[in-house]
Design a protein around this motif. Structure first.
Motif, PDB file in Angstrom:
ATOM      1  N   ALA A  46       0.575  -1.096  -0.349  1.00 15.52           N
ATOM      2  CA  ALA A  46       0.418   0.102  -0.046  1.00 15.52           C
ATOM      3  C   ALA A  46       0.672   1.333   0.103  1.00 15.52           C
ATOM      4  CB  ALA A  46      -0.734   0.348   1.011  1.00 15.52           C
ATOM      5  N   LEU A  47       2.157   0.834   0.832  1.00 10.94           N
ATOM      6  CA  LEU A  47       2.993   2.613   1.025  1.00 10.94           C
ATOM      7  C   LEU A  47       3.239   2.761  -0.513  1.00 10.94           C
ATOM      8  CD1 LEU A  47       4.884   4.220   1.489  1.00 10.94           C
ATOM      9  CD2 LEU A  47       6.299   2.473   2.417  1.00 10.94           C
ATOM     10  N   ALA A  48       3.567   1.636  -1.399  1.00  8.88           N
ATOM     11  CA  ALA A  48       4.275   1.733  -2.822  1.00  8.88           C
ATOM     12  C   ALA A  48       3.385   2.102  -3.751  1.00  8.88           C
ATOM     13  CB  ALA A  48       4.506   0.736  -3.894  1.00  8.88           C
ATOM     14  N   LEU A  49       2.169   1.330  -3.267  1.00  6.81           N
ATOM     15  CA  LEU A  49       1.077   2.079  -4.048  1.00  6.81           C
ATOM     16  C   LEU A  49      -0.143   3.239  -4.108  1.00  6.81           C
ATOM     17  CD1 LEU A  49      -1.932  -0.677  -4.577  1.00  6.81           C
ATOM     18  CD2 LEU A  49      -0.011  -0.863  -6.016  1.00  6.81           C
ATOM     19  N   ALA A  50       0.386   3.935  -3.418  1.00  6.70           N
ATOM     20  CA  ALA A  50       0.153   5.201  -2.712  1.00  6.70           C
ATOM     21  C   ALA A  50       0.762   6.501  -3.277  1.00  6.70           C
ATOM     22  CB  ALA A  50       0.428   5.805  -1.737  1.00  6.70           C
ATOM     23  N   GLN A  51       2.411   5.833  -4.010  1.00  9.83           N
ATOM     24  CA  GLN A  51       3.229   6.951  -4.670  1.00  9.83           C
ATOM     25  C   GLN A  51       2.475   7.087  -6.078  1.00  9.83           C
ATOM     26  OE1 GLN A  51       7.113   4.363  -3.152  1.00  9.83           O
ATOM     27  NE2 GLN A  51       6.967   5.554  -4.740  1.00  9.83           N
ATOM     28  N   ASN A  52       1.481   6.329  -6.593  1.00  7.70           N
ATOM     29  CA  ASN A  52       0.647   5.872  -8.150  1.00  7.70           C
ATOM     30  C   ASN A  52       1.843   5.885  -8.744  1.00  7.70           C
ATOM     31  OD1 ASN A  52      -1.823   6.495  -8.968  1.00  7.70           O
ATOM     32  ND2 ASN A  52      -0.918   8.462  -9.823  1.00  7.70           N
ATOM     33  N   PRO A  53       2.230   5.028  -9.240  1.00  4.10           N
ATOM     34  CA  PRO A  53       3.952   4.753 -10.247  1.00  4.10           C
ATOM     35  C   PRO A  53       2.921   3.809 -10.737  1.00  4.10           C
ATOM     36  CG  PRO A  53       3.938   3.099  -8.360  1.00  4.10           C
ATOM     37  CD  PRO A  53       2.400   3.215  -7.724  1.00  4.10           C
ATOM     38  N   LYS A  54       3.785   4.462 -11.889  1.00  2.00           N
ATOM     39  CA  LYS A  54       3.236   3.402 -13.051  1.00  2.00           C
ATOM     40  C   LYS A  54       3.971   2.280 -13.268  1.00  2.00           C
ATOM     41  CE  LYS A  54       3.779   7.429 -16.751  1.00  2.00           C
ATOM     42  NZ  LYS A  54       4.202   8.423 -17.764  1.00  2.00           N
ATOM     43  N   ILE A  55       5.419   2.068 -12.696  1.00  3.28           N
ATOM     44  CA  ILE A  55       5.713   0.931 -12.527  1.00  3.28           C
ATOM     45  C   ILE A  55       6.252   0.099 -10.874  1.00  3.28           C
ATOM     46  CG2 ILE A  55       8.467  -0.403 -12.771  1.00  3.28           C
ATOM     47  CD1 ILE A  55       7.907   1.704 -15.296  1.00  3.28           C
ATOM     48  N   LEU A  56       5.801  -0.884 -11.223  1.00  7.30           N
ATOM     49  CA  LEU A  56       6.298  -1.262  -9.236  1.00  7.30           C
ATOM     50  C   LEU A  56       7.227  -3.154  -9.628  1.00  7.30           C
ATOM     51  CD1 LEU A  56       5.335  -1.552  -6.341  1.00  7.30           C
ATOM     52  CD2 LEU A  56       3.570  -3.393  -7.094  1.00  7.30           C
ATOM     53  N   LEU A  57       8.199  -2.632  -8.940  1.00 12.48           N
ATOM     54  CA  LEU A  57       9.623  -3.570  -8.654  1.00 12.48           C
ATOM     55  C   LEU A  57       8.936  -3.922  -7.452  1.00 12.48           C
ATOM     56  CD1 LEU A  57      12.210  -1.111 -10.096  1.00 12.48           C
ATOM     57  CD2 LEU A  57      10.700  -2.820 -11.706  1.00 12.48           C
ATOM     58  N   LEU A  58       9.486  -5.916  -7.288  1.00 15.00           N
ATOM     59  CA  LEU A  58       9.527  -6.522  -6.221  1.00 15.00           C
ATOM     60  C   LEU A  58      10.378  -7.394  -6.197  1.00 15.00           C
ATOM     61  CD1 LEU A  58       5.476  -6.241  -7.164  1.00 15.00           C
ATOM     62  CD2 LEU A  58       5.781  -6.263  -4.946  1.00 15.00           C
ATOM     63  N   ASP A  59      11.230  -7.097  -4.643  1.00 13.32           N
ATOM     64  CA  ASP A  59      12.458  -8.591  -5.265  1.00 13.32           C
ATOM     65  C   ASP A  59      11.586  -9.795  -4.257  1.00 13.32           C
ATOM     66  OD1 ASP A  59      14.412  -9.674  -5.145  1.00 13.32           O
ATOM     67  OD2 ASP A  59      15.279  -8.472  -4.251  1.00 13.32           O
ATOM     68  N   GLU A  60      11.576 -10.747  -4.841  1.00 13.47           N
ATOM     69  CA  GLU A  60      10.715 -11.735  -4.001  1.00 13.47           C
ATOM     70  C   GLU A  60       9.259 -11.541  -2.735  1.00 13.47           C
ATOM     71  OE1 GLU A  60      11.972 -15.069  -3.322  1.00 13.47           O
ATOM     72  OE2 GLU A  60      14.450 -14.948  -4.578  1.00 13.47           O
ATOM     73  N   PRO A  61       8.529 -11.010  -3.328  1.00 12.54           N
ATOM     74  CA  PRO A  61       7.730 -10.711  -2.148  1.00 12.54           C
ATOM     75  C   PRO A  61       7.173 -11.618  -1.986  1.00 12.54           C
ATOM     76  CG  PRO A  61       6.807 -10.682  -4.914  1.00 12.54           C
ATOM     77  CD  PRO A  61       8.194 -11.204  -4.810  1.00 12.54           C
ATOM     78  N   THR A  62       6.894 -12.758  -2.485  1.00 13.81           N
ATOM     79  CA  THR A  62       6.568 -14.005  -1.643  1.00 13.81           C
ATOM     80  C   THR A  62       7.193 -14.592  -0.433  1.00 13.81           C
ATOM     81  OG1 THR A  62       7.119 -15.634  -3.497  1.00 13.81           O
ATOM     82  CG2 THR A  62       4.935 -14.525  -3.636  1.00 13.81           C
ATOM     83  N   THR A  63       8.634 -14.566  -0.163  1.00 11.46           N
ATOM     84  CA  THR A  63       9.455 -14.984   0.673  1.00 11.46           C
ATOM     85  C   THR A  63       9.050 -14.826   2.279  1.00 11.46           C
ATOM     86  OG1 THR A  63      11.161 -14.098  -0.357  1.00 11.46           O
ATOM     87  CG2 THR A  63      11.776 -14.661   1.596  1.00 11.46           C
ATOM     88  N   PHE A  64       8.974 -15.523   2.791  1.00  9.71           N
ATOM     89  CA  PHE A  64       8.943 -15.574   4.249  1.00  9.71           C
ATOM     90  C   PHE A  64       6.678 -15.613   4.456  1.00  9.71           C
ATOM     91  CE2 PHE A  64      12.565 -13.266   4.425  1.00  9.71           C
ATOM     92  CZ  PHE A  64      13.542 -14.498   4.889  1.00  9.71           C
ATOM     93  N   LEU A  65       6.760 -15.743   3.223  1.00  7.14           N
ATOM     94  CA  LEU A  65       5.172 -16.172   3.115  1.00  7.14           C
ATOM     95  C   LEU A  65       4.267 -17.648   3.637  1.00  7.14           C
ATOM     96  CD1 LEU A  65       3.329 -12.842   1.608  1.00  7.14           C
ATOM     97  CD2 LEU A  65       3.844 -13.072   3.646  1.00  7.14           C
ATOM     98  N   ASP A  66       3.241 -18.082   4.332  1.00  5.79           N
ATOM     99  CA  ASP A  66       2.744 -19.336   2.967  1.00  5.79           C
ATOM    100  C   ASP A  66       2.004 -19.155   1.800  1.00  5.79           C
ATOM    101  OD1 ASP A  66      -0.036 -18.166   4.063  1.00  5.79           O
ATOM    102  OD2 ASP A  66       0.935 -19.094   5.674  1.00  5.79           O
TER     103      ASP A  66
END
Length: 269
Positions: free
Chosen positions: A151-171
């Protein structure tokens, strides 16, 4: 192209990790970077996100070299979520997400205006954290915390979102919830996404294109169907695989390691 590299090389100090790489991202596209540990996926993402400076070549954002643009201008167009975020103490979810409006505010503005508040409210709603907006970030579960930083990233209202291993440590449940949320934002909002994903099957399921990285170079790039072949997987990951089509896309099953270091007599090369 929204984001493009030309002869991109870079890494850490005098140690280049990425070498002479050409890559592009179209508006509204989801591109996933996959490869073995140490192949350079995260380094490439940091170069694309202007976290690292190129040693050679250039990254262009909206056709302009990214290193010639101010950090504020880049942050208005692109948001970067690292693999591990620093958990702030004493901030609520709403306060954390509000920080995403900083790139759109002059330095003297401390309070959110109506447009800023709308962006914050929308981002919190999109990640389904409305009921937790006044909770302390450090008190959230792993999945909730990941959504708060999204949500912090989305509040920037970006055109591009870069995510490094976003599912790490999640079941598994929270992995799927997060990726389904990203897919909805990709489809409904036209958000362009680049992810580093460790799990090949998740990359196959959610990505428009996959870029296989080996030793800092592109080993293969294209649609999941074009890229996820037995020969490409053997070359990039050193595994023998079984690949099947399912209702949710291709599924890759690793069945054995490839004897890449042995010759046909079984002796080391």
């Amino acid at each position: 192209m929204l984001l493009q590299t030309h002869h991109l090389s870079g890494g850490y100090q005098n140690h280049p990790v990425i070498s002479d790489l050409f890559l592009s991202l179209k508006p509204g596209e989801w591109l996933s970077l996959v490869g073995a540990n140490g192949s350079g996926k995260s380094t490439l993402l940091k170069l694309l996100g202007n976290v690292l400076s190129p040693q050679q070549g250039v990254v262009r954002l909206d056709g302009v070299a990214i290193h010639t643009q101010s950090a504020q201008a880049v942050a208005q167009k692109m948001a970067f979520l690292p693999q591990q975020q620093t958990i702030p103490g004493g901030l609520t979810v709403q306060q954390l997400v509000s920080l995403g409006r900083s790139p759109h505010q002059p330095w003297w503005q401390w309070e959110l205006n109506a447009e800023d508040q709308h962006s914050v409210d929308l981002a919190i709603t999109q990640v389904r954290l409305t009921s937790l907006r006044h909770r302390w970030v450090e008190d959230l579960s792993g999945g909730e915390r990941q959504r708060a930083f999204l949500a912090l990233a989305l509040a920037q209202n970006p055109k591009i979102l870069l995510l490094d291993e976003p599912t790490t440590f999640l079941d598994v449940r929270y992995q799927l919830e997060l990726l389904e949320l990203l897919k909805a934002l990709n489809h409904d909002r036209g958000l362009s996404i680049i992810t580093v994903l460790h799990e090949i099957n998740l990359a196959a399921r959610y990505s428009d294109r996959i870029c296989m990285i080996k030793a800092g170079e592109i080993a293969a790039m294209g649609t999941p169907e074009a890229v996820l072949t037995q020969s490409n997987l053997a070359h990039t990951f050193g595994i023998q695989t079984l690949i099947t089509k399912t209702a949710v896309g291709l599924m890759v099953y690793a069945i054995a390691s490839c004897p890449s270091e042995l010759d046909h007599h079984g002796a080391p090369r």
